[in-house]
Design an enzyme around this catalytic site. Sequence first.
Site, PDB file in Angstrom:
ATOM      1  CG  PHE A 137      -1.833   1.231   1.239  1.00 38.95           C
ATOM      2  CD1 PHE A 137      -3.074   1.171   0.612  1.00 38.95           C
ATOM      3  CD2 PHE A 137      -1.447   2.416   1.839  1.00 38.95           C
ATOM      4  CE1 PHE A 137      -3.916   2.288   0.598  1.00 38.95           C
ATOM      5  CE2 PHE A 137      -2.281   3.536   1.822  1.00 38.95           C
ATOM      6  CZ  PHE A 137      -3.517   3.464   1.204  1.00 38.95           C
ATOM      7  CG  ASP A 221       5.506   3.731   1.774  1.00 39.17           C
ATOM      8  OD1 ASP A 221       5.564   4.312   2.872  1.00 39.17           O
ATOM      9  OD2 ASP A 221       4.487   3.702   1.068  1.00 39.17           O
ATOM     10  CE  LYS A 249      -0.841   6.058   7.648  1.00 32.53           C
ATOM     11  NZ  LYS A 249      -0.472   5.334   6.434  1.00 32.53           N
TER      12      LYS A 249
HETATM   13  C1  LIG Z   1      -0.828   5.555   5.015  1.00 31.23           C
HETATM   14  C2  LIG Z   1       0.201   5.119   4.062  1.00 31.23           C
HETATM   15  C3  LIG Z   1       0.431   5.815   2.861  1.00 31.23           C
HETATM   16  C4  LIG Z   1      -0.420   6.972   2.441  1.00 31.23           C
HETATM   17  O1  LIG Z   1      -0.278   8.060   3.277  1.00 31.23           O
HETATM   18  P1  LIG Z   1      -1.404   9.220   3.243  1.00 31.23           P
HETATM   19  O2  LIG Z   1      -0.871  10.250   4.180  1.00 31.23           O
HETATM   20  O3  LIG Z   1      -2.668   8.568   3.707  1.00 31.23           O
HETATM   21  O4  LIG Z   1      -1.501   9.692   1.857  1.00 31.23           O
HETATM   22  C5  LIG Z   1       1.460   5.393   2.048  1.00 31.23           C
HETATM   23  N1  LIG Z   1       2.228   4.347   2.379  1.00 31.23           N
HETATM   24  C6  LIG Z   1       2.040   3.642   3.515  1.00 31.23           C
HETATM   25  C7  LIG Z   1       2.926   2.509   3.833  1.00 31.23           C
HETATM   26  C8  LIG Z   1       1.014   3.997   4.386  1.00 31.23           C
HETATM   27  O5  LIG Z   1       0.794   3.292   5.496  1.00 31.23           O
END
Ligand SMILES: *Cc1c(COP(=O)(O)O)cnc(C)c1O
Length: 382
Positions: A137, A221, A249
């Site tokens: 994701f 990521d 986050k």
């Molecule tokens: C939450 C998340 C995203 C997206 O971040 P947003 O601030 O919601 O756009 C991307 N990568 C990972 C691994 C995430 O957990």
Amino acid sequence: MNNFKERYANALMNTFGPPQLMLERGEGAYVWDAEGRRYLDLLGGIAVNSTGYCHPRVVSAVSQQIATLGHTSNFFTTAPQLELAERIQGIFGAEGYPADEVRTYFANSGAEANEAALKIARLHKPGGRVIALEKGFHGRTLGALSITHKPAIREPYEPLPNNVTFTPCSVEGITEAFDADVAAIFMEPIQGEAGVRPVPREVLLAARKLADEFDALLILDEVQTGIARTGRWLCHSDTVRADIVTLAKGLGSGFPIGACVGIGKAGKLFTPGSHGSTYVGNPVCTSAALATLEVLEGLLEHVAQTGEWLRHQLEGIGFAVRGRGLLLGIEVKEAKKVAAKLLEEGFIVNTPNEETIRLAPPLVITARELEPFVEVMARVVA
Ligand SMILES: *Cc1c(COP(=O)(O)O)cnc(C)c1O
């Protein structure tokens, strides 16, 4: 006020489904709803509220900054923006990267940090392909969505950039997909939305080796796993070195901020005019992040220890648990039912799928605060 679900349905687009609660205030690891009921928040706004609700250092930094200079545009810089970029160099340096080779592009979210990384991959190898993992994701904007695997959320928005190959999360999977056309391989060190699934060490190492062999970028990521969530500043750095790391986050204690951090060449491919956005690196958000990092610096050991303690408690009452630090996935049957029961008992959790309860609480949470949760979970098993 108790008709919040109806008001919500009548005024907001239905992207998130009906809200479970209307929340009013928070303190530390607790939140209170509009009726005054208290909840222990084991989700932390989806791994965002790392310093807990209303941490005095964050409140003070943000209040002072908004009362002094709230926004400038990127024709100008500010002290908090510079300090945060330098602080990120320091963190990467402490994690074994060459600090003076680290460059940050600030963003407003995790998806935007990944958009920047995707664009850098294009500049690195024009026309190149991108490899991403099944179950991965990376966000919901069209570029980030193109590397997000889940067909149900991706397919309605096709056509998306069509240079993406999804592979199983295995050494064979990524090896088979790699060739000289690959510009970048994207992965999360722990797949959060997939239900807290750690990517095996050998897959991370193979990704590094293949990226080197074919001159591709390894992009990690760490939007969910980064910034102390796993008891380390970065989840990956005891295993592998990345070319780009994306963060968001937990970085801003709730202020919208993301970061695309490039090391070496990957940090220098953007040039004036390559990319941008109005709010990015805004002084209020960067102040919030600086205060957040100050608080978290003293909590790394606490997060590792509290996470280990919680895992042992849960394993002790018969649960299988995945993850690291305070990012944990508990295997259950009928996760939604369990989560609903927990909410009734005053605990906020979430269910990335029907087999997993995900915990990503504020990192200030203590074992003592977690004890009642363990007790409730013991009852849930029975
Ligand atoms: C939450 C998340 C995203 C997206 O971040 P947003 O601030 O919601 O756009 C991307 N990568 C990972 C691994 C995430 O957990």
